[in-house]
Design a protein around this motif. Structure first.
Motif, mmCIF file in Angstrom:
data_model
loop_
_atom_site.group_PDB
_atom_site.id
_atom_site.type_symbol
_atom_site.label_atom_id
_atom_site.label_comp_id
_atom_site.label_asym_id
_atom_site.label_seq_id
_atom_site.Cartn_x
_atom_site.Cartn_y
_atom_site.Cartn_z
ATOM 1 N N LEU A 157 48.067 -36.052 3.842
ATOM 2 C CA LEU A 157 49.204 -35.982 4.746
ATOM 3 C C LEU A 157 50.187 -37.100 4.403
ATOM 4 N N VAL A 158 51.459 -36.757 4.281
ATOM 5 C CA VAL A 158 52.478 -37.753 3.960
ATOM 6 C C VAL A 158 53.437 -37.870 5.151
ATOM 7 N N PRO A 159 53.552 -39.056 5.757
ATOM 8 C CA PRO A 159 54.457 -39.229 6.899
ATOM 9 C C PRO A 159 55.925 -39.220 6.467
ATOM 10 N N GLY A 160 56.801 -39.285 7.457
ATOM 11 C CA GLY A 160 58.228 -39.312 7.206
ATOM 12 C C GLY A 160 58.804 -40.711 7.242
ATOM 13 N N LEU A 161 60.114 -40.787 7.255
ATOM 14 C CA LEU A 161 60.834 -42.050 7.322
ATOM 15 C C LEU A 161 60.457 -42.808 8.594
ATOM 16 N N ALA A 162 60.177 -44.091 8.448
ATOM 17 C CA ALA A 162 59.844 -44.972 9.574
ATOM 18 C C ALA A 162 58.619 -44.497 10.334
ATOM 19 N N SER A 163 57.771 -43.718 9.670
ATOM 20 C CA SER A 163 56.555 -43.207 10.310
ATOM 21 C C SER A 163 55.320 -43.762 9.625
ATOM 22 N N SER A 164 54.268 -43.879 10.410
ATOM 23 C CA SER A 164 52.975 -44.367 9.935
ATOM 24 C C SER A 164 51.930 -43.287 10.205
ATOM 25 N N PRO A 165 50.649 -43.544 9.915
ATOM 26 C CA PRO A 165 49.627 -42.536 10.219
ATOM 27 C C PRO A 165 49.595 -42.087 11.675
ATOM 28 N N ARG A 166 50.168 -42.872 12.582
ATOM 29 C CA ARG A 166 50.162 -42.489 13.996
ATOM 30 C C ARG A 166 50.809 -41.119 14.222
ATOM 31 N N ILE A 167 51.775 -40.737 13.375
ATOM 32 C CA ILE A 167 52.484 -39.479 13.592
ATOM 33 C C ILE A 167 51.542 -38.284 13.466
ATOM 34 N N TYR A 168 50.495 -38.423 12.647
ATOM 35 C CA TYR A 168 49.554 -37.326 12.435
ATOM 36 C C TYR A 168 48.331 -37.397 13.341
ATOM 37 N N ALA A 169 48.191 -38.459 14.113
ATOM 38 C CA ALA A 169 46.982 -38.640 14.919
ATOM 39 C C ALA A 169 46.661 -37.446 15.815
ATOM 40 N N PRO A 170 47.645 -36.811 16.485
ATOM 41 C CA PRO A 170 47.304 -35.700 17.380
ATOM 42 C C PRO A 170 46.779 -34.451 16.664
ATOM 43 N N VAL A 171 47.071 -34.289 15.373
ATOM 44 C CA VAL A 171 46.670 -33.064 14.684
ATOM 45 C C VAL A 171 45.462 -33.256 13.775
ATOM 46 N N ILE A 172 45.104 -34.480 13.460
ATOM 47 C CA ILE A 172 43.992 -34.723 12.529
ATOM 48 C C ILE A 172 42.673 -34.133 13.031
ATOM 49 N N PRO A 173 42.343 -34.210 14.332
ATOM 50 C CA PRO A 173 41.076 -33.614 14.770
ATOM 51 C C PRO A 173 40.937 -32.130 14.437
ATOM 52 N N ALA A 174 42.040 -31.394 14.421
ATOM 53 C CA ALA A 174 41.982 -29.970 14.085
ATOM 54 C C ALA A 174 41.881 -29.735 12.583
ATOM 55 N N LEU A 175 42.219 -30.759 11.783
ATOM 56 C CA LEU A 175 42.251 -30.598 10.332
ATOM 57 C C LEU A 175 40.971 -31.029 9.645
ATOM 58 N N TRP A 176 40.288 -32.051 10.174
ATOM 59 C CA TRP A 176 39.168 -32.630 9.430
ATOM 60 C C TRP A 176 38.000 -31.668 9.305
ATOM 61 N N ARG A 177 37.986 -30.612 10.121
ATOM 62 C CA ARG A 177 36.942 -29.586 9.981
ATOM 63 C C ARG A 177 37.062 -28.847 8.655
ATOM 64 N N TYR A 178 38.245 -28.903 8.045
ATOM 65 C CA TYR A 178 38.474 -28.169 6.801
ATOM 66 C C TYR A 178 38.334 -29.054 5.563
ATOM 67 N N GLY A 179 38.167 -30.349 5.756
ATOM 68 C CA GLY A 179 38.004 -31.248 4.628
ATOM 69 C C GLY A 179 38.390 -32.661 4.996
ATOM 70 N N PRO A 180 38.052 -33.635 4.156
ATOM 71 C CA PRO A 180 38.403 -35.025 4.438
ATOM 72 C C PRO A 180 39.914 -35.224 4.455
#
Length: 229
Positions: free
Chosen positions: A5-28
């Motif tokens: 996952l690649v964040p946007g301008l002025a963004s950190s990993p926090r931007i993806y935090a709400p969606v990561i739980p749904a994604l990690w079931r498919y891979g690291p």
């Protein structure tokens, strides 16, 4: 399948935090570091050097610009591509000038003031009084810092026009956009989807430029479906 996952301008990993739980079931899941360089090609090379041999790639906004550069440098390593609220076009001269102004102001100590000005452009009009989302933007700004913001803006100004290479993308591709993105209008997502063979276009309602945090459930579902293809 590893997921990058690649964040946007002025963004950190926090931007993806709400969606990561749904994604990690498919891979690291890994969130790329995109704050160390001021050139899009160099950012992509460094991310590729740290990435798994083959991966599903999702880029949000500036992260989409980086994703296009990754596709130019190593298309064989990208199994699937998701382009989230981004565009294939380069800056207009007017937008580049606005970025240079923000660079000067960030260097002069006005980084948080810039974030406050960006906030209403980043969110759906109904969320402009959302103090939690405004705080998130400031927290992500603190994560990356003003110097990294300057490097990012410099890289974005100098990015290539990715429209000529859209037809070369052959992996399963999701183009995710929103009905009220005031930063990158949805018509530019339509343009990308039309240019990429077999791309799926998904429009998220009641959403601005930050779908991962504004409409986390809908975004998670769209990304999960993309990963299941």
């Amino acid at each position: 399948m590893p997921i990058l996952l690649v964040p946007g301008l002025a963004s950190s990993p926090r931007i993806y935090a709400p969606v990561i739980p749904a994604l990690w079931r498919y891979g690291p899941v890994t969130v790329a570091n995109h704050v160390r360089d001021d050139n899009m090609a160099v950012i992509a090379r460094r991310i590729l050097a740290e990435a798994p041999p083959r991966f599903a790639l999702a880029g949000h906004s500036m992260g989409g610009y980086i994703a296009f550069e990754i596709m130019r440098q190593a298309p064989q390593r990208v199994a699937k591509l998701a382009l989230i609220n981004t565009q294939a076009r380069p800056d207009t001269p007017e937008i580049s000038e606005r970025r240079r102004n923000q660079i000067a102001r960030a260097q002069a100590g006005e980084f948080h003031a810039i974030l406050d000005e960006l906030f209403p452009l980043f969110v759906h009009p109904s969320r402009r009084d959302d103090t939690g989302l405004r705080q998130l933007l400031h927290d992500m700004g603190d994560d990356i810092g003003a110097d990294a913001f300057v490097r990012q803006q410099t890289a974005v100004i100098g990015r290539a026009d990715s429209r000529p290479t859209l037809a070369m993308i052959s992996c399963p591709t999701l183009v995710l956009t929103a009905d009220a993105d005031n930063t990158i209008p949805s018509r530019l997502s339509v343009e990308m989807a039309d240019g990429i063979r077999g791309a799926k276009l998904t429009l998220t309602p009641n959403c601005g430029h930050l779908p991962q945090v504004e409409q986390a459930q809908a975004t998670s579902e769209a990304l999960a479906e993309w990963l299941r293809i």
